[in-house]
Design an enzyme around this catalytic site. Structure first.
Site, PDB file in Angstrom:
ATOM      1  N   GLN A  26      63.756 101.014  27.521  1.00 38.25           N
ATOM      2  CA  GLN A  26      63.460 100.135  28.658  1.00 38.25           C
ATOM      3  C   GLN A  26      64.279  98.849  28.594  1.00 38.25           C
ATOM      4  O   GLN A  26      64.910  98.441  29.573  1.00 38.25           O
ATOM      5  CB  GLN A  26      61.961  99.821  28.690  1.00 38.25           C
ATOM      6  CG  GLN A  26      61.111 101.069  28.847  1.00 38.25           C
ATOM      7  CD  GLN A  26      59.640 100.750  29.005  1.00 38.25           C
ATOM      8  OE1 GLN A  26      59.124 100.714  30.112  1.00 38.25           O
ATOM      9  NE2 GLN A  26      58.952 100.515  27.902  1.00 38.25           N
ATOM     10  N   ALA A  75      63.469 101.731  18.689  1.00 38.63           N
ATOM     11  CA  ALA A  75      62.291 101.830  17.813  1.00 38.63           C
ATOM     12  C   ALA A  75      61.596 103.163  18.041  1.00 38.63           C
ATOM     13  O   ALA A  75      61.803 103.823  19.064  1.00 38.63           O
ATOM     14  CB  ALA A  75      61.304 100.698  18.092  1.00 38.63           C
ATOM     15  N   TYR A  76      60.782 103.535  17.069  1.00 37.72           N
ATOM     16  CA  TYR A  76      59.837 104.649  17.245  1.00 37.72           C
ATOM     17  C   TYR A  76      58.603 104.006  17.878  1.00 37.72           C
ATOM     18  O   TYR A  76      57.929 103.192  17.246  1.00 37.72           O
ATOM     19  CB  TYR A  76      59.502 105.245  15.879  1.00 37.72           C
ATOM     20  CG  TYR A  76      58.495 106.389  15.933  1.00 37.72           C
ATOM     21  CD1 TYR A  76      58.897 107.689  15.650  1.00 37.72           C
ATOM     22  CD2 TYR A  76      57.156 106.160  16.244  1.00 37.72           C
ATOM     23  CE1 TYR A  76      57.980 108.743  15.691  1.00 37.72           C
ATOM     24  CE2 TYR A  76      56.239 107.204  16.297  1.00 37.72           C
ATOM     25  CZ  TYR A  76      56.660 108.485  16.013  1.00 37.72           C
ATOM     26  OH  TYR A  76      55.751 109.515  16.050  1.00 37.72           O
ATOM     27  N   THR A  77      58.321 104.319  19.142  1.00 36.05           N
ATOM     28  CA  THR A  77      57.266 103.601  19.877  1.00 36.05           C
ATOM     29  C   THR A  77      56.082 104.476  20.286  1.00 36.05           C
ATOM     30  O   THR A  77      55.207 104.020  21.011  1.00 36.05           O
ATOM     31  CB  THR A  77      57.846 102.941  21.144  1.00 36.05           C
ATOM     32  OG1 THR A  77      58.484 103.960  21.928  1.00 36.05           O
ATOM     33  CG2 THR A  77      58.859 101.867  20.788  1.00 36.05           C
ATOM     34  N   THR A 116      56.811  93.537  17.750  1.00 35.58           N
ATOM     35  CA  THR A 116      55.649  93.871  18.587  1.00 35.58           C
ATOM     36  C   THR A 116      54.413  93.037  18.291  1.00 35.58           C
ATOM     37  O   THR A 116      54.246  92.536  17.172  1.00 35.58           O
ATOM     38  CB  THR A 116      55.303  95.369  18.380  1.00 35.58           C
ATOM     39  OG1 THR A 116      54.088  95.689  19.062  1.00 35.58           O
ATOM     40  CG2 THR A 116      55.104  95.696  16.904  1.00 35.58           C
ATOM     41  N   TYR A 140      52.227 102.442  13.476  1.00 31.83           N
ATOM     42  CA  TYR A 140      53.297 101.832  14.259  1.00 31.83           C
ATOM     43  C   TYR A 140      53.432 100.341  13.939  1.00 31.83           C
ATOM     44  O   TYR A 140      54.523  99.863  13.616  1.00 31.83           O
ATOM     45  CB  TYR A 140      53.038 102.046  15.757  1.00 31.83           C
ATOM     46  CG  TYR A 140      53.900 101.193  16.651  1.00 31.83           C
ATOM     47  CD1 TYR A 140      55.267 101.450  16.786  1.00 31.83           C
ATOM     48  CD2 TYR A 140      53.362 100.118  17.353  1.00 31.83           C
ATOM     49  CE1 TYR A 140      56.055 100.658  17.596  1.00 31.83           C
ATOM     50  CE2 TYR A 140      54.148  99.324  18.164  1.00 31.83           C
ATOM     51  CZ  TYR A 140      55.499  99.589  18.278  1.00 31.83           C
ATOM     52  OH  TYR A 140      56.276  98.792  19.084  1.00 31.83           O
ATOM     53  N   TRP A 165      53.233  95.136  25.544  1.00 27.19           N
ATOM     54  CA  TRP A 165      52.950  95.871  26.786  1.00 27.19           C
ATOM     55  C   TRP A 165      54.194  96.000  27.677  1.00 27.19           C
ATOM     56  O   TRP A 165      54.157  95.699  28.872  1.00 27.19           O
ATOM     57  CB  TRP A 165      51.827  95.195  27.575  1.00 27.19           C
ATOM     58  CG  TRP A 165      50.520  94.985  26.887  1.00 27.19           C
ATOM     59  CD1 TRP A 165      50.253  95.049  25.544  1.00 27.19           C
ATOM     60  CD2 TRP A 165      49.270  94.643  27.509  1.00 27.19           C
ATOM     61  NE1 TRP A 165      48.930  94.761  25.305  1.00 27.19           N
ATOM     62  CE2 TRP A 165      48.293  94.510  26.495  1.00 27.19           C
ATOM     63  CE3 TRP A 165      48.889  94.429  28.838  1.00 27.19           C
ATOM     64  CZ2 TRP A 165      46.973  94.181  26.759  1.00 27.19           C
ATOM     65  CZ3 TRP A 165      47.558  94.095  29.097  1.00 27.19           C
ATOM     66  CH2 TRP A 165      46.617  93.977  28.056  1.00 27.19           C
TER      67      TRP A 165
END
Length: 297
Positions: A26, A75-77, A116, A140, A165
């Site tokens: 994103q 990232a691994y999200t 995050t 995470y 978010w």
């Protein structure tokens, strides 16, 4: 190095080389648009070009591009999936980040990395500052926190931006999921007891560009999300009203919607430091949501 000769004056200008990880994510997608308008030489690497789980080859790949600045947006999200894939999440969010930080230290490159709100446990009742105590609730969050630690150990001159978010016109996110479900269903239930603020990826991408262009590089941890405070339920209602859907939305508690990964109940980020240090603009969540939904339409 990438030198550009100006024949008229005989001077040579050097374009800064920027490498962006997570090219198709994103924030990466928004950075493609914004950095395309700037006078940098930019390389966008996706999962195929930079497989973060293959930590042993990361520094070699980075060396092929010789970046001056690395924007680490990959990232691994998959928050819930991380609970059953802890090794993969750790490789991508922690060990790969450590390799990138080590590369920056060895080669004198600057690093700007995205982290995050999930590094916090959600027990606060006041907006979280950069100095608030961290205590991740899930795999995470833990792997992202370890990534932060690795950056501070190997490349302490880096900028780390924690956000929350995130949504965009690109990729999979809460806003796009809600729009789809509201067209498919007459009723939805959304949790009302997790409080924070959404972040429009376009806004944080613009903040990143502003930081990179700033006259002075100020290392450290910063917080960025849109202004305002709301629950996921409030967010869903706002999305419904903006798209003119008629779906009925019921507020439910987190306990009524169990997920593999625990979520922080409160993760509202205090944005004072990033505003004071870099003068970045932080739009309200309502304004940015409206902008994004217009783009999705």
């Amino acid at each position: 190095m990438s030198l550009h000769h100006n024949n008229e004056s005989g001077t040579t200008s050097y374009k800064q080389r920027i490498l962006v990880t997570g090219a198709n994510g994103q924030v990466g997608s928004e950075l493609k648009e914004l950095l395309g308008k700037e006078d940098f030489e930019v390389f966008f690497l996706d999962r195929k070009q930079l497989p973060l789980e293959q930590t042993l080859i990361i520094q070699d790949i980075l060396g092929m591009y010789e970046p001056d600045i690395i924007i680490h947006a990959a990232a691994y999200t998959a928050v819930d999936k991380a609970e059953s894939e802890p090794e993969l999440a750790d490789a991508v969010n922690h060990l790969a980040t450590e390799e990138i930080a080590q590369y920056c230290r060895l080669h004198g490159a600057k690093l700007l990395a995205i982290s995050t709100d999930y590094v916090f446990d959600g027990h606060s009742s006041e907006p979280l500052t950069e100095d608030s105590a961290t205590a991740p609730l899930n795999i995470y969050g833990l792997t992202k926190w370890k990534g932060e630690q690795a950056i501070q150990k190997w490349a302490p001159e880096s900028v780390i931006i924690r956000t929350s978010w995130v949504y965009a016109a690109y990729g999979n996110n809460f806003v796009k999921t809600m729009i789809r479900l509201m067209h498919e269903r007459e009723e939805l239930s959304v949790v009302h007891d997790q409080i924070g603020s959404p972040t429009y990826a376009r806004d944080i991408a613009q903040a990143i560009v502003d930081i990179i262009k700033a006259a002075t590089w100020h290392p450290g941890i910063y917080h960025y999300s849109n202004e305002g405070q709301l629950s996921w339920y409030d967010f869903a209602v706002a999305i419904r009203d903006l798209i003119g859907a008629t779906c009925h939305i019921s507020p439910i508690s987190t306990s009524q919607y169990p997920t593999p990964a625990k979520r922080p109940a409160y993760s509202l980020l205090d944005k004072t430091k990033i505003k004071d240090t870099f003068g970045v603009k932080v739009p309200s969540w309502q304004e940015s949501l409206s902008t994004c939904i217009d783009r999705i339409k």
